[in-house]
Enzyme design. Structure first.
Site, short mmCIF file in Angstrom:
data_model
loop_
_atom_site.label_atom_id
_atom_site.label_comp_id
_atom_site.label_asym_id
_atom_site.label_seq_id
_atom_site.Cartn_x
_atom_site.Cartn_y
_atom_site.Cartn_z
N GLU A 94 3.89 4.01 -13.83
CA GLU A 94 3.90 5.74 -13.46
C GLU A 94 5.64 5.80 -12.96
OE1 GLU A 94 -0.60 5.91 -12.85
OE2 GLU A 94 0.97 5.52 -11.04
N CYS A 108 11.13 9.33 -8.42
CA CYS A 108 10.47 7.83 -7.56
C CYS A 108 10.03 6.28 -8.75
CB CYS A 108 9.15 8.30 -7.15
SG CYS A 108 8.12 6.98 -6.06
N CYS A 115 1.99 -4.76 -8.98
CA CYS A 115 2.30 -5.39 -7.41
C CYS A 115 2.45 -6.78 -6.79
CB CYS A 115 2.97 -4.71 -6.20
SG CYS A 115 4.32 -5.18 -4.96
N CYS A 119 0.06 -5.83 -0.39
CA CYS A 119 -0.07 -5.44 1.22
C CYS A 119 -2.03 -4.87 1.53
CB CYS A 119 1.23 -4.18 1.11
SG CYS A 119 2.61 -4.80 1.24
N CYS A 122 -2.25 -0.55 0.14
CA CYS A 122 -1.58 0.21 -1.14
C CYS A 122 -2.11 -0.08 -2.25
CB CYS A 122 0.07 -0.60 -1.27
SG CYS A 122 0.85 -0.03 -2.51
N SER A 216 9.87 -0.93 4.15
CA SER A 216 8.39 -0.59 5.12
C SER A 216 8.31 -1.43 6.11
CB SER A 216 7.73 -0.53 3.77
OG SER A 216 7.87 -0.09 2.78
N CYS A 335 2.82 8.64 -2.12
CA CYS A 335 2.86 7.15 -1.69
C CYS A 335 1.71 5.98 -1.34
CB CYS A 335 3.53 6.56 -0.14
SG CYS A 335 5.57 7.25 -0.13
#
Ligand code: SAH
Ligand code: SF4
Length: 342
Positions: A94, A108, A115, A119, A122, A216, A335
């Protein structure tokens, strides 16, 4: 398909000199012309009308311009646009367009399918990891968005994935998008965001490109950070601080410390103090991102009052703080929401 059974190469991921090394081209200026056509929005060879017809035919027979297609376009009433991009192996990533108050447009983009960093807060971290994207798959996200909404001002590597685990592809993508014969985007308009991989920060500082860096941090409480971001186990906060200091020293750039903030998790007085200690004597500013909801995760979005209270605590500690407005959450494009079915 060519004789090897794999799909033809996509030329979107090539620099002019690399295009010239393809056997099909006999003059360097032809490579520049193709590079420019792609940057200007040509998506097939027949439309590259300043190339001789036999060359256009030969290119069509052997190559593709793009390797990806847009499977779905979602538009949020707040102006955010999310594209679902279909890859050759049938996976998807995306890409999001964000528009700020001044009308500036930012792409973005994603750099991995999923990933691996895990985290806790997320969405992308919870869908797991498949693979790195290649250069054409990253560059094309930017071009697909420009096809949908017109010229973009900025690009941030803040979509799906950890950019510093795919640094070579990011470096080449930046070379393509900043190339004077193509899109000629300024390096100052490019931001790479990392969860805090020290080795990658050193490599980016030493090898370039000299882009803006966002880290981050989320919290400077070591125990809490390790719980929220497993990367902390092998990249301690003190090592991370050193790497950030090195990046600032080497590039002269101010670094952004991002903090996704969750209700009653990382917004207490001691968290503000720890953040201030971390940031002391570093040329940084803090960007707070109120947590965007991800169904099934054990966090809540902080109230506006909690966000402002925390921001004021940081300011009283002498830090410069900005607040990221929520954008695109109705289409799962904010985000940390990428990878969610919308
Ligand atoms: N992987 C990179 C870049 C993508 S994440 C990184 O982690 O830096 C972009 C930003 O969104 C990061 O700062 C991350 O901490 C934040 N984020 C992740 N999930 C979020 C959520 N649900 N709400 C708000 N911010 C989130
Ligand atoms: Fe990966 Fe960034 Fe999400 Fe962490 S916040 S899981 S590094 S995309």
């Amino acid at each position: 398909m060519n004789t090897t059974g794999s799909p033809p190469k996509a030329l979107s991921g090539f620099l002019p000199e690399e295009l010239f090394s393809l056997n099909t081209l006999d003059k360097p200026f032809r490579a520049k012309q193709i590079f420019k056509w792609i940057a200007d929005g040509s998506r097939d060879f027949p439309s590259m009308t300043n190339l001789p017809l036999p060359l256009r035919n030969a290119l069509s027979a052997n190559y593709r311009v793009f390797s990806t297609t847009v499977a779905q376009t979602l538009r949020d009433p707040d102006g955010t646009v999310k594209l679902q991009i279909q890859l050759d192996d049938n996976s998807a990533v995306e890409t999001v367009l964000l528009t700020d108050m001044k009308g500036r447009k930012t792409a973005c983009v994603s750099c991995q399918v999923g990933c691996p960093m895990g985290c806790a807060f997320c969405q992308t971290g919870h869908i797991g990891y498949s693979r790195n994207l290649d250069v054409s798959e990253i560059v094309e996200q930017f071009y697909h968005l420009e096809d949908a909404v017109g010229k973009l001002d900025n690009i941030v590597f803040m979509g799906m994935g950890e950019p510093l685990l795919n640094l070579e592809a990011i470096q080449r993508t930046v070379e393509i998008l900043t190339h004077p014969d193509g899109r000629a985007l300024s390096r100052r308009r490019i931001t790479v965001s990392t969860s805090g991989l020290c080795e990658g920060i050193y490599r980016l500082a030493d090898q370039g490109p000299n882009v803006r860096l966002a880290v981050s941090l989320t919290t400077a409480d070591p125990v809490l950070r390790e719980r929220l971001m497993p990367v902390t186990r092998s990249n301690s906060l003190s090592e991370l601080r050193k790497a950030i200091a090195y990046y600032i020293e080497k590039t002269g750039n101010r670094v952004t410390l991002e903090a996704a903030i969750m209700q009653d998790v990382n917004t207490k007085v001691e968290h503000a103090r720890q953040l201030a200690d971390f940031a002391r004597d570093l040329h940084v500013h803090i960007n707070l991102i109120p947590w965007n909801p991800v169904p099934g995760l054990p966090f809540s979005t902080p109230s506006t009052a909690e966000v402002h209270r925390f921001a004021h605590m940081l300011e009283r500690e002498g830090l410069t703080v900005t607040l990221r407005m929520r954008r695109g959450d109705k289409i799962g494009g904010a985000c940390g929401q990428l990878g969610r079915k919308s």
